[in-house]
Design an enzyme around this catalytic site. Structure first.
Site, mmCIF file in Angstrom:
data_model
loop_
_atom_site.group_PDB
_atom_site.id
_atom_site.type_symbol
_atom_site.label_atom_id
_atom_site.label_comp_id
_atom_site.label_asym_id
_atom_site.label_seq_id
_atom_site.Cartn_x
_atom_site.Cartn_y
_atom_site.Cartn_z
ATOM 1 N N TYR A 134 2.496 43.773 10.493
ATOM 2 C CA TYR A 134 1.940 44.995 11.415
ATOM 3 C C TYR A 134 2.616 44.866 12.905
ATOM 4 O O TYR A 134 3.277 46.054 13.017
ATOM 5 C CB TYR A 134 0.534 44.649 11.601
ATOM 6 C CG TYR A 134 -0.049 45.510 12.955
ATOM 7 C CD1 TYR A 134 -0.048 46.849 12.616
ATOM 8 C CD2 TYR A 134 -0.526 44.725 14.132
ATOM 9 C CE1 TYR A 134 -0.584 47.544 13.830
ATOM 10 C CE2 TYR A 134 -1.099 45.640 15.058
ATOM 11 C CZ TYR A 134 -1.075 47.011 14.981
ATOM 12 O OH TYR A 134 -1.504 47.686 16.020
ATOM 13 N N THR B 193 1.228 48.520 20.612
ATOM 14 C CA THR B 193 0.217 47.352 20.533
ATOM 15 C C THR B 193 1.004 46.276 21.490
ATOM 16 O O THR B 193 2.337 46.034 21.527
ATOM 17 C CB THR B 193 -0.117 46.828 19.326
ATOM 18 O OG1 THR B 193 -0.921 45.570 19.507
ATOM 19 C CG2 THR B 193 1.134 46.618 18.279
ATOM 20 N N ASP B 194 -0.001 45.366 22.129
ATOM 21 C CA ASP B 194 0.868 44.334 22.835
ATOM 22 C C ASP B 194 1.289 43.337 22.044
ATOM 23 O O ASP B 194 2.090 42.421 22.436
ATOM 24 C CB ASP B 194 -0.086 43.686 24.024
ATOM 25 C CG ASP B 194 -1.427 43.084 23.427
ATOM 26 O OD1 ASP B 194 -1.462 43.132 22.228
ATOM 27 O OD2 ASP B 194 -2.144 42.691 24.347
ATOM 28 N N GLU B 195 0.928 43.287 20.564
ATOM 29 C CA GLU B 195 1.264 42.379 19.395
ATOM 30 C C GLU B 195 2.714 42.430 19.433
ATOM 31 O O GLU B 195 3.567 41.516 18.998
ATOM 32 C CB GLU B 195 0.577 42.566 18.489
ATOM 33 C CG GLU B 195 -0.868 42.178 18.291
ATOM 34 C CD GLU B 195 -1.449 41.828 16.991
ATOM 35 O OE1 GLU B 195 -0.490 41.005 16.141
ATOM 36 O OE2 GLU B 195 -2.563 42.048 16.668
#
Length: 295
Positions: A166, A142-144
């Site tokens: 997460y 994820t880009d998170e």
């Protein structure tokens, strides 16, 4: 399905050009990927491995469930014995690893579960895939991992700065996956995509959540000012990106899957209020928004 259920694969491995394992295949994004793979690659056997957690549903796959090149196996990526047997029995050529706990808010409450599933589960899977000499292992991140605020410019070489359990678990899992490339030159590929939306999305995510609230005459709950922006990718677009990575992704590479479509959470709420409540009045829109402290 127990490990014993793996003894007889559907058709001999030689009858398909490739055997592709998709983990978490009954989930939102992966189910869209599986449908495209089954329909576009009739000479590939697509094996869906999912433990059918709360946000997964085989209804997402009803359109292809009876196809000869599709097979569902219920199982847990954290069960190392099961996973090892799966690779031995199914003769997997390619892995698309989607299976994960993904709800950010829930990750603060169940941080250890996110670490177990996302980090340990990924380690179990990549280890078994390496032992089975799989030809390509695609890890869906994820880009998170770049941080909570993506207003700043970033690319694949930007440092990882996760700000929640997460994102931290996905960043840690990336490190395990990447280590197999660095140490063994095992052909791993990592993708980092923006927020995805579309049909079959579980209503814990912001777009289906707001739609569901408004349809039940409840307000959209917004943390803080709501001015924080997010990038949104439509499901079919992200599927196209994953199929491109599947065909052309180079071992050891990381690929951001992004979009120029950006919107603040508040503007998103207003767009949905306009569509569902059929109003353009700013004051009336505000009646359908509930602001809570972003603590």
């Amino acid at each position: 399905m127990s490990a014993a259920g793996l003894v007889e694969p559907l058709g001999p491995p030689s009858s398909f050009a490739k055997r592709v394992l998709v983990t978490g295949g009954a989930g939102f994004i992966a189910s869209h990927v599986i449908v495209s793979l089954v329909e576009d690659y009739p000479n590939y056997m697509i094996i869906n491995l999912d433990k059918l957690d709360y946000c997964a549903s085989l209804k997402n796959l009803e359109t292809i469930s009876s196809k000869q090149n599709y097979k569902f196996i219920q199982g847990d990526i954290c069960d190392s014995h099961f996973v090892k047997l799966l690779f031995e029995t199914e003769k997997i050529d390619i892995v698309l690893h989607f299976a994960a706990q993904t709800h950010v808010d829930l990750s603060f409450v169940r941080a250890f579960e996110f670490t177990y599933v996302n980090v340990y589960g990924t380690h179990v899977l990549v280890s078994a895939a390496h032992e089975a000499r799989v030809e390509k292992f695609i890890y869906v991140s994820t880009d998170e991992v770049y941080g909570g605020s993506l207003d700043k410019e970033f690319d694949e070489s930007s440092p990882k700065q996760p700000t929640n359990p997460y994102a931290s678990s996905k960043a840690a899992a990336e490190c395990f996956v990447q280590s197999y490339w660095e140490r063994y030159k095992f052909p791993v590929v990592i993708t980092r995509s923006s927020n995805v939306y579309g049909p079959h999305q579980y209503p814990e995510k912001v777009i289906p959540k707001f739609i569901s609230l408004l349809q039940h005459n409840r307000k959209c709950c917004i943390h803080g000012s709501g001015l924080q922006t997010r990038n949104f990718l439509y499901a079919t677009d992200v599927v196209e990106a994953f199929l491109t990575v599947l065909k052309k992704g180079k071992p050891g590479e990381i690929y951001n899957i992004g979009t120029n479509f950006e919107m603040s959470v508040l503007q998103l709420a207003k767009e949905l209020i306009h569509l569902i409540k059929e109003t353009n009045s700013e004051s009336e829109m505000e009646n359908w928004v509930d602001y809570v402290n972003d603590s």
